[in-house]
Scaffold this motif. Structure first.
Motif, short mmCIF file in Angstrom:
data_model
loop_
_atom_site.label_atom_id
_atom_site.label_comp_id
_atom_site.label_asym_id
_atom_site.label_seq_id
_atom_site.Cartn_x
_atom_site.Cartn_y
_atom_site.Cartn_z
N GLY A 1 1.08 -1.25 -0.21
CA GLY A 1 -0.42 0.52 -0.02
C GLY A 1 0.89 1.10 0.10
O GLY A 1 0.57 2.18 0.34
N ASP A 2 1.99 1.28 0.24
CA ASP A 2 3.10 2.42 0.11
C ASP A 2 3.16 2.86 -0.93
O ASP A 2 3.86 2.07 -2.29
N GLU A 3 2.79 4.21 -1.52
CA GLU A 3 2.30 4.57 -2.75
C GLU A 3 3.69 5.07 -3.41
O GLU A 3 4.30 5.04 -4.42
N GLY A 4 4.63 5.05 -2.68
CA GLY A 4 6.28 5.59 -3.06
C GLY A 4 7.08 4.32 -3.09
O GLY A 4 7.46 4.25 -4.37
N HIS A 5 6.76 3.54 -2.91
CA HIS A 5 7.39 2.25 -2.76
C HIS A 5 7.12 1.59 -5.00
O HIS A 5 8.15 1.42 -5.88
N ALA A 6 5.04 1.88 -4.64
CA ALA A 6 4.60 1.55 -6.49
C ALA A 6 5.19 1.99 -7.16
O ALA A 6 5.66 1.72 -8.78
N GLU A 7 5.37 3.49 -7.06
CA GLU A 7 6.06 4.75 -8.08
C GLU A 7 6.99 4.35 -8.45
O GLU A 7 8.38 4.40 -9.25
N THR A 8 8.20 3.77 -6.75
CA THR A 8 9.51 3.28 -7.74
C THR A 8 9.80 2.45 -8.49
O THR A 8 10.26 1.64 -9.07
N LEU A 9 9.11 1.43 -8.42
CA LEU A 9 9.33 -0.60 -8.44
C LEU A 9 8.31 0.32 -10.17
O LEU A 9 9.28 -0.30 -10.97
N GLN A 10 7.65 0.33 -10.77
CA GLN A 10 7.26 1.58 -12.09
C GLN A 10 8.43 2.31 -12.43
O GLN A 10 8.49 1.67 -14.14
N SER A 11 9.38 3.34 -11.88
CA SER A 11 10.10 3.92 -12.10
C SER A 11 10.69 3.00 -13.05
O SER A 11 12.01 2.64 -13.58
N ILE A 12 11.27 1.87 -11.73
CA ILE A 12 12.28 0.90 -12.19
C ILE A 12 12.37 -0.25 -13.35
O ILE A 12 12.67 -0.12 -14.68
N ALA A 13 10.64 -0.31 -14.04
CA ALA A 13 10.18 -0.39 -14.52
C ALA A 13 10.72 -0.36 -15.71
O ALA A 13 10.22 -1.26 -17.11
N GLN A 14 10.37 1.36 -16.17
CA GLN A 14 10.72 1.66 -17.27
C GLN A 14 12.48 1.90 -18.12
O GLN A 14 12.64 1.61 -19.26
N LYS A 15 13.47 0.78 -17.17
CA LYS A 15 14.36 0.73 -18.03
C LYS A 15 14.96 -0.52 -17.49
O LYS A 15 15.94 -1.10 -17.88
N ALA A 16 14.63 -1.28 -16.92
CA ALA A 16 15.20 -2.78 -16.64
C ALA A 16 14.02 -4.03 -15.74
O ALA A 16 12.51 -3.15 -15.43
N THR A 17 14.35 -4.56 -15.99
CA THR A 17 12.94 -5.75 -15.67
C THR A 17 13.10 -6.00 -13.68
O THR A 17 14.41 -6.17 -13.04
N VAL A 18 11.89 -5.89 -13.43
CA VAL A 18 11.75 -5.95 -11.75
C VAL A 18 12.34 -7.13 -11.46
O VAL A 18 11.12 -8.37 -11.62
N VAL A 19 12.47 -7.89 -10.14
CA VAL A 19 13.26 -9.21 -9.38
C VAL A 19 12.99 -8.94 -8.43
O VAL A 19 13.47 -8.49 -7.56
N VAL A 20 11.31 -9.21 -8.08
CA VAL A 20 11.28 -9.10 -6.13
C VAL A 20 11.62 -10.53 -6.08
O VAL A 20 10.34 -11.43 -6.22
N THR A 21 12.62 -10.50 -4.37
CA THR A 21 12.99 -11.45 -4.31
C THR A 21 12.62 -12.19 -2.56
O THR A 21 11.88 -11.28 -2.30
N ARG A 22 13.41 -13.07 -2.10
CA ARG A 22 12.83 -13.64 -0.81
C ARG A 22 11.47 -13.54 -0.53
O ARG A 22 10.66 -13.46 0.45
#
Length: 275
Positions: A213-234
């Motif tokens: 629910g953290d909008e800041g984290h969601a925005e960061t993940l979307q920002s990363i996804a514009q340049k690279a593939t995100v892999v969420v681990t653990r």
């Protein structure tokens, strides 16, 4: 598979057939009866296990991350990090790392028949121990095996992400040698310092650093996804709260397993690409 399986390239078959005779400076690669490969390192046996990296929605496998399993005398399991730490000399550390990567590559290529990716970790000390041309020696091993370097994702540790200049230099070296690259973040906030300079195909971030629910984290993940593939681990529980293109890794999506267990599951081809 066996070394005479027609799915293996001639170079790989020849390499495997020579393994019982491969010795250099106390190191040895050894082929097992089931077709697997282990490395002998001064009394320790190095083996591979693989954890799947998956597409969360459909569960299809994009690739595997290799982890080292180390057995001492009497089949006593040792910590890989303890083994690496005990090799304080840079030359021995480099040789150990290359042996481990070769073991993983051989076990991977004799198990996975399609275009899946293999994620390989590089020890943090090696980033400074190798002065230039990171990946050149390992590229020669892959060329001998007939394994395209763009199926290998070289993954740097979290500690390296606090040194953007060194990290950028190392990743560019690996990319020039044809490899895909991945970085690990300590937290979503770290991306701000790296986003403009780090040439990574994949950005890995631990699920426990993301607050639901953290909008800041969601925005960061979307920002990363514009340049690279995100892999969420653990990830210990399955989740749908990820960017559409993100991949997932963790016990919820598969435990690390020996090579026999990774042959056969449904996969989809995923190659690194320029951003």
């Amino acid at each position: 598979m066996t070394t005479h399986d027609p799915l293996l390239g001639a170079g790989t078959r020849a390499f495997l057939d020579r393994l019982p005779l491969e010795r250099e400076g106390g190191r040895q690669l050894r082929r097992l009866a089931d077709g697997g490969v282990v490395g002998d390192w001064f009394g320790c046996e190095l083996a591979s296990v693989f954890q799947p990296i998956v597409e969360p929605a459909g569960g299809r496998i994009a690739g595997f991350e290799a982890y080292l399993r180390v057995h001492g005398s009497g089949e006593r399991e040792l910590s890989p990090w303890a083994l690496f730490s005990s090799n304080a000399d840079d030359g021995r550390l480099i040789a150990l790392d290359r042996l481990a990567r070769t073991v993983h590559a051989l076990n991977f290529i004799t198990s996975v028949e399609d275009d899946g990716l293999l994620f390989l970790n590089v020890h943090g000390r090696l980033l400074a121990a190798v002065s230039e041309d990171h990946g050149a020696a390992f590229r020669k091993v892959l060329d001998a095996l007939g394994l395209p370097p763009d199926r290998i994702v070289i993954e740097t540790p979290v500690s390296a992400s606090s040194q953007p200049d060194l990290l950028t230099f190392v990743l560019r070296n690996y990319r020039l040698n044809g490899f895909c690259t991945a970085v690990n973040l300590a937290s979503p906030a770290q991306w701000k310092a790296l986003s403009q300079v780090v040439p990574a195909h994949y950005v890995k971030i631990r699920g426990d650093t993301l607050t639901p629910g953290d909008e800041g984290h969601a925005e960061t993940l979307q920002s990363i996804a514009q340049k690279a593939t995100v892999v969420v681990t653990r990830l210990e529980e399955k989740t749908t709260a990820l960017p559409a293109s993100a991949l997932a890794q963790g016990y919820a999506y598969g435990l690390p397993a020996q090579r026999a267990a990774i042959a056969g599951p449904e996969r989809f081809a995923l190659r690194c690409f320029a951003r």
